[in-house]
Design a protein around this motif. Sequence first.
Motif, PDB file in Angstrom:
ATOM      1  N   HIS A 164     -50.460 -12.250 -14.045  1.00  0.00           N
ATOM      2  CA  HIS A 164     -49.038 -12.202 -14.629  1.00  0.00           C
ATOM      3  C   HIS A 164     -48.272 -10.922 -13.909  1.00  0.00           C
ATOM      4  O   HIS A 164     -47.099 -10.863 -14.397  1.00  0.00           O
ATOM      5  CB  HIS A 164     -49.237 -12.066 -16.135  1.00  0.00           C
ATOM      6  CG  HIS A 164     -49.706 -13.347 -16.814  1.00  0.00           C
ATOM      7  ND1 HIS A 164     -49.698 -14.591 -16.442  1.00  0.00           N
ATOM      8  CD2 HIS A 164     -50.896 -13.198 -17.600  1.00  0.00           C
ATOM      9  CE1 HIS A 164     -50.306 -15.490 -17.346  1.00  0.00           C
ATOM     10  NE2 HIS A 164     -51.299 -14.567 -17.872  1.00  0.00           N
ATOM     11  N   ILE A 165     -48.706 -10.394 -13.017  1.00  0.00           N
ATOM     12  CA  ILE A 165     -48.191  -9.277 -12.435  1.00  0.00           C
ATOM     13  C   ILE A 165     -47.620  -9.429 -11.236  1.00  0.00           C
ATOM     14  O   ILE A 165     -48.479  -9.657 -10.224  1.00  0.00           O
ATOM     15  CB  ILE A 165     -49.166  -7.751 -12.559  1.00  0.00           C
ATOM     16  CG1 ILE A 165     -49.471  -7.515 -14.000  1.00  0.00           C
ATOM     17  CG2 ILE A 165     -48.487  -6.469 -12.079  1.00  0.00           C
ATOM     18  CD1 ILE A 165     -50.600  -6.572 -14.102  1.00  0.00           C
ATOM     19  N   ILE A 166     -46.348  -8.927 -11.068  1.00  0.00           N
ATOM     20  CA  ILE A 166     -45.723  -9.250  -9.569  1.00  0.00           C
ATOM     21  C   ILE A 166     -46.030  -8.016  -8.620  1.00  0.00           C
ATOM     22  O   ILE A 166     -45.980  -7.012  -8.931  1.00  0.00           O
ATOM     23  CB  ILE A 166     -44.409  -9.433  -9.730  1.00  0.00           C
ATOM     24  CG1 ILE A 166     -43.871 -10.768 -10.551  1.00  0.00           C
ATOM     25  CG2 ILE A 166     -43.572  -9.489  -8.362  1.00  0.00           C
ATOM     26  CD1 ILE A 166     -42.358 -10.760 -10.853  1.00  0.00           C
ATOM     27  N   ARG A 167     -46.541  -8.282  -7.477  1.00  0.00           N
ATOM     28  CA  ARG A 167     -46.803  -7.273  -6.531  1.00  0.00           C
ATOM     29  C   ARG A 167     -45.526  -6.370  -6.200  1.00  0.00           C
ATOM     30  O   ARG A 167     -44.450  -7.060  -5.989  1.00  0.00           O
ATOM     31  CB  ARG A 167     -47.318  -8.033  -5.086  1.00  0.00           C
ATOM     32  CG  ARG A 167     -48.022  -6.872  -4.296  1.00  0.00           C
ATOM     33  CD  ARG A 167     -48.520  -7.761  -2.893  1.00  0.00           C
ATOM     34  NE  ARG A 167     -48.695  -6.752  -2.057  1.00  0.00           N
ATOM     35  CZ  ARG A 167     -49.255  -6.880  -0.799  1.00  0.00           C
ATOM     36  NH1 ARG A 167     -49.664  -8.464  -0.532  1.00  0.00           N
ATOM     37  NH2 ARG A 167     -49.743  -6.228   0.153  1.00  0.00           N
ATOM     38  N   ALA A 168     -45.788  -5.179  -6.207  1.00  0.00           N
ATOM     39  CA  ALA A 168     -44.522  -4.225  -6.279  1.00  0.00           C
ATOM     40  C   ALA A 168     -44.727  -2.737  -5.920  1.00  0.00           C
ATOM     41  O   ALA A 168     -46.086  -2.412  -5.976  1.00  0.00           O
ATOM     42  CB  ALA A 168     -43.710  -4.269  -7.829  1.00  0.00           C
ATOM     43  N   ARG A 169     -44.033  -2.177  -5.429  1.00  0.00           N
ATOM     44  CA  ARG A 169     -43.998  -0.941  -5.156  1.00  0.00           C
ATOM     45  C   ARG A 169     -42.883  -0.043  -5.790  1.00  0.00           C
ATOM     46  O   ARG A 169     -41.793  -0.337  -5.955  1.00  0.00           O
ATOM     47  CB  ARG A 169     -44.070  -0.481  -3.821  1.00  0.00           C
ATOM     48  CG  ARG A 169     -45.478  -1.067  -2.891  1.00  0.00           C
ATOM     49  CD  ARG A 169     -46.618  -0.210  -3.231  1.00  0.00           C
ATOM     50  NE  ARG A 169     -46.489   1.315  -2.545  1.00  0.00           N
ATOM     51  CZ  ARG A 169     -46.579   1.561  -1.494  1.00  0.00           C
ATOM     52  NH1 ARG A 169     -47.118   0.574  -0.734  1.00  0.00           N
ATOM     53  NH2 ARG A 169     -46.367   2.781  -0.952  1.00  0.00           N
ATOM     54  N   VAL A 185     -45.447  -5.572  -0.021  1.00  0.00           N
ATOM     55  CA  VAL A 185     -45.237  -6.386  -1.363  1.00  0.00           C
ATOM     56  C   VAL A 185     -45.552  -7.699  -0.739  1.00  0.00           C
ATOM     57  O   VAL A 185     -45.684  -8.448  -1.789  1.00  0.00           O
ATOM     58  CB  VAL A 185     -43.735  -6.226  -2.090  1.00  0.00           C
ATOM     59  CG1 VAL A 185     -43.574  -5.044  -2.602  1.00  0.00           C
ATOM     60  CG2 VAL A 185     -42.496  -6.974  -1.031  1.00  0.00           C
ATOM     61  N   GLY A 186     -45.707  -8.130   0.484  1.00  0.00           N
ATOM     62  CA  GLY A 186     -46.190  -9.314   1.046  1.00  0.00           C
ATOM     63  C   GLY A 186     -45.067 -10.688   1.090  1.00  0.00           C
ATOM     64  O   GLY A 186     -45.639 -11.796   1.299  1.00  0.00           O
ATOM     65  N   THR A 187     -43.883 -10.264   0.851  1.00  0.00           N
ATOM     66  CA  THR A 187     -42.593 -11.626   1.068  1.00  0.00           C
ATOM     67  C   THR A 187     -41.726 -10.792   2.033  1.00  0.00           C
ATOM     68  O   THR A 187     -41.456  -9.690   2.128  1.00  0.00           O
ATOM     69  CB  THR A 187     -42.136 -11.792  -0.145  1.00  0.00           C
ATOM     70  OG1 THR A 187     -41.559 -10.791  -0.637  1.00  0.00           O
ATOM     71  CG2 THR A 187     -43.360 -12.383  -1.206  1.00  0.00           C
ATOM     72  N   ARG A 188     -41.294 -11.932   2.665  1.00  0.00           N
ATOM     73  CA  ARG A 188     -39.992 -11.702   3.444  1.00  0.00           C
ATOM     74  C   ARG A 188     -38.661 -11.434   2.944  1.00  0.00           C
ATOM     75  O   ARG A 188     -38.092 -10.183   3.071  1.00  0.00           O
ATOM     76  CB  ARG A 188     -39.663 -12.778   4.447  1.00  0.00           C
ATOM     77  CG  ARG A 188     -38.478 -12.536   5.268  1.00  0.00           C
ATOM     78  CD  ARG A 188     -38.236 -13.731   6.381  1.00  0.00           C
ATOM     79  NE  ARG A 188     -37.000 -13.289   7.303  1.00  0.00           N
ATOM     80  CZ  ARG A 188     -37.173 -12.658   8.183  1.00  0.00           C
ATOM     81  NH1 ARG A 188     -38.352 -12.125   8.639  1.00  0.00           N
ATOM     82  NH2 ARG A 188     -36.052 -12.677   9.088  1.00  0.00           N
ATOM     83  N   ARG A 189     -38.466 -11.894   1.752  1.00  0.00           N
ATOM     84  CA  ARG A 189     -37.255 -11.773   0.898  1.00  0.00           C
ATOM     85  C   ARG A 189     -37.865 -10.815  -0.194  1.00  0.00           C
ATOM     86  O   ARG A 189     -38.797 -10.995  -0.932  1.00  0.00           O
ATOM     87  CB  ARG A 189     -36.611 -12.863   0.203  1.00  0.00           C
ATOM     88  CG  ARG A 189     -35.466 -12.580  -0.567  1.00  0.00           C
ATOM     89  CD  ARG A 189     -34.707 -13.949  -1.202  1.00  0.00           C
ATOM     90  NE  ARG A 189     -33.662 -13.542  -1.560  1.00  0.00           N
ATOM     91  CZ  ARG A 189     -32.953 -14.505  -2.460  1.00  0.00           C
ATOM     92  NH1 ARG A 189     -33.368 -15.638  -2.717  1.00  0.00           N
ATOM     93  NH2 ARG A 189     -31.717 -14.159  -2.554  1.00  0.00           N
ATOM     94  N   ILE A 190     -37.240  -9.626  -0.555  1.00  0.00           N
ATOM     95  CA  ILE A 190     -37.835  -8.605  -1.500  1.00  0.00           C
ATOM     96  C   ILE A 190     -36.628  -8.512  -2.486  1.00  0.00           C
ATOM     97  O   ILE A 190     -35.459  -8.816  -2.304  1.00  0.00           O
ATOM     98  CB  ILE A 190     -38.057  -7.197  -0.798  1.00  0.00           C
ATOM     99  CG1 ILE A 190     -36.775  -6.845  -0.147  1.00  0.00           C
ATOM    100  CG2 ILE A 190     -39.297  -7.486   0.126  1.00  0.00           C
ATOM    101  CD1 ILE A 190     -37.228  -5.214   0.427  1.00  0.00           C
ATOM    102  N   VAL A 191     -37.092  -7.757  -3.536  1.00  0.00           N
ATOM    103  CA  VAL A 191     -36.128  -7.705  -4.797  1.00  0.00           C
ATOM    104  C   VAL A 191     -36.210  -6.029  -4.951  1.00  0.00           C
ATOM    105  O   VAL A 191     -37.293  -5.445  -5.349  1.00  0.00           O
ATOM    106  CB  VAL A 191     -36.521  -8.133  -6.025  1.00  0.00           C
ATOM    107  CG1 VAL A 191     -35.577  -8.002  -7.169  1.00  0.00           C
ATOM    108  CG2 VAL A 191     -36.808  -9.803  -5.769  1.00  0.00           C
ATOM    109  N   VAL A 192     -34.929  -5.517  -4.866  1.00  0.00           N
ATOM    110  CA  VAL A 192     -34.922  -4.001  -5.100  1.00  0.00           C
ATOM    111  C   VAL A 192     -33.986  -3.723  -6.372  1.00  0.00           C
ATOM    112  O   VAL A 192     -32.975  -4.152  -6.539  1.00  0.00           O
ATOM    113  CB  VAL A 192     -34.327  -3.248  -4.017  1.00  0.00           C
ATOM    114  CG1 VAL A 192     -33.977  -1.882  -4.180  1.00  0.00           C
ATOM    115  CG2 VAL A 192     -34.955  -3.602  -2.624  1.00  0.00           C
TER     116      VAL A 192
END
Length: 493
Positions: A164-169, A185-192
């Motif tokens: 249930h935890i999203i990969r994040a830094r 984080v392992g994805t091309r599109r990221i969320v900041v």
Amino acid sequence: MKHQDNQPAKNGERERIANDELAHALAGRPLINFDRHTTAGRIAYAGPIGRIAAARPALSLGYYSSWDPAAAHRTISAETGTSLRDGEERKKNWWPRITDRAVSDIRSLEHPPVVAGWWALPELHDLASPHGIVAGIPATVRHNLEEKTSLERVLRSAGVSRRHIIRARVYRGQLPSLTDMRSAVGTRRIVVQSGHSGGGRGTVFVENESGMKQASRLPGPWRVSAFVEGWNSNTTVLSIPDNRGGVRVYVDRPSHMAVDIAALGISIAKSAGHQWATEFPSRGVHNLIEAVTRIGKWAWRTHGLFGLWGVDTIWTTAGPVINEINARKQATTEISGVNQQLAGYPPLAVAHLTTMLGSPVSWLPHPDEFNTLTLKAAHGNAPAPYYLKVRTRQEVTTPHDFPGSGIYRIDGERLVWERAGAHPAEANTDRGLVLIANAPAPGTVCQEGAELATIEGISEGPALPFAGPRELSRRGKAILHAFENIFVPAAKC
């Protein structure tokens, strides 16, 4: 008065008990509501089911004008008498315009007030001073739990499963390159996301250098997470101390939340509304209830959190992942209360107020029983509420013959006034009815970006407004078109 957890109250008994317990908790003190929607809380006192008379505020303070039968006993609204709805006033800009009137009214009250809001804002403490009570989660508790850079630490500390935890830094000082963050984080599109922000503000979706420039303008520290595709969702939660050192955690049915719908004037990362009748997988809901319960118990032990709060999730093909904790009342709190009423309970907001005042709540069953009902409701195929938010994309004027908020019938490309009303259960959209709520008064100029209203109702599924996470359904488009036909563009005035 008290009934046992394993002995459900008969129809009407829970409402009577809830009303008596809230009235006892208020102890003659007037209830003051602080919310830009002066009708906040109306689900509890203004509908055809489960009315709690004690929940109707003595005084409501806000931006938007109210309407009968949703109104508090008295209302002070920044909008009243101005003939203007500003695109920015929905933030806290409205409060300075009514402060003097509000303070004068409260000083004239016979008893010190109970002042309620989303959380314990400084303005609430000022209004309650010196002898009143603030009914809201403390600002320090909210800050500690909502800090986005702490989300993964909170979830791990609460014992939430890694699924249930999203990969994040988390980054401090400055953001690294887009390439480095993608790798982290392992994805091309990221969320900041900026550390402490809400309502979609402080969130940027980054997929190129143009997005990086936008993200770099956000104040740090930053949480950078993998972009996850799926339905956004919100779940209303109530925590009540059990008087034995622990806490009871009640989890409502999760919503399907649509975002980024330009036709509604809703920009990226912002909510366009919610619907609850769409089915969720039972296993996913079971896992969500377990995770939320763990968070609730940890937050009580660590921060003393009790009252209403919520969890935002994204539902993937593998189940829900948690992307936010909201330690406060939320935009969904009002309409999610209809779920509880349809299940035979008063809204959880009534229990929130009662427990915030230090009084017991006896009308709720054991959490296991309540949460089992939530699990069953996830199958859909039963009436449930929805709402969509509409902001104007151009300056418009409300016609002088506009009847205002209430129940309307969908008639082709028009909405036809049906009757007065203030509750989604009065507007079964499967039968062609909607509730227009918090609409501007006749003759009001609504500037670009202003909220025009929320459109609400209940549906078993055929008439729900959203077809996908970022898409209006055919019925939703028809409702929006008919609603927008009410207003006159400024160019035609």
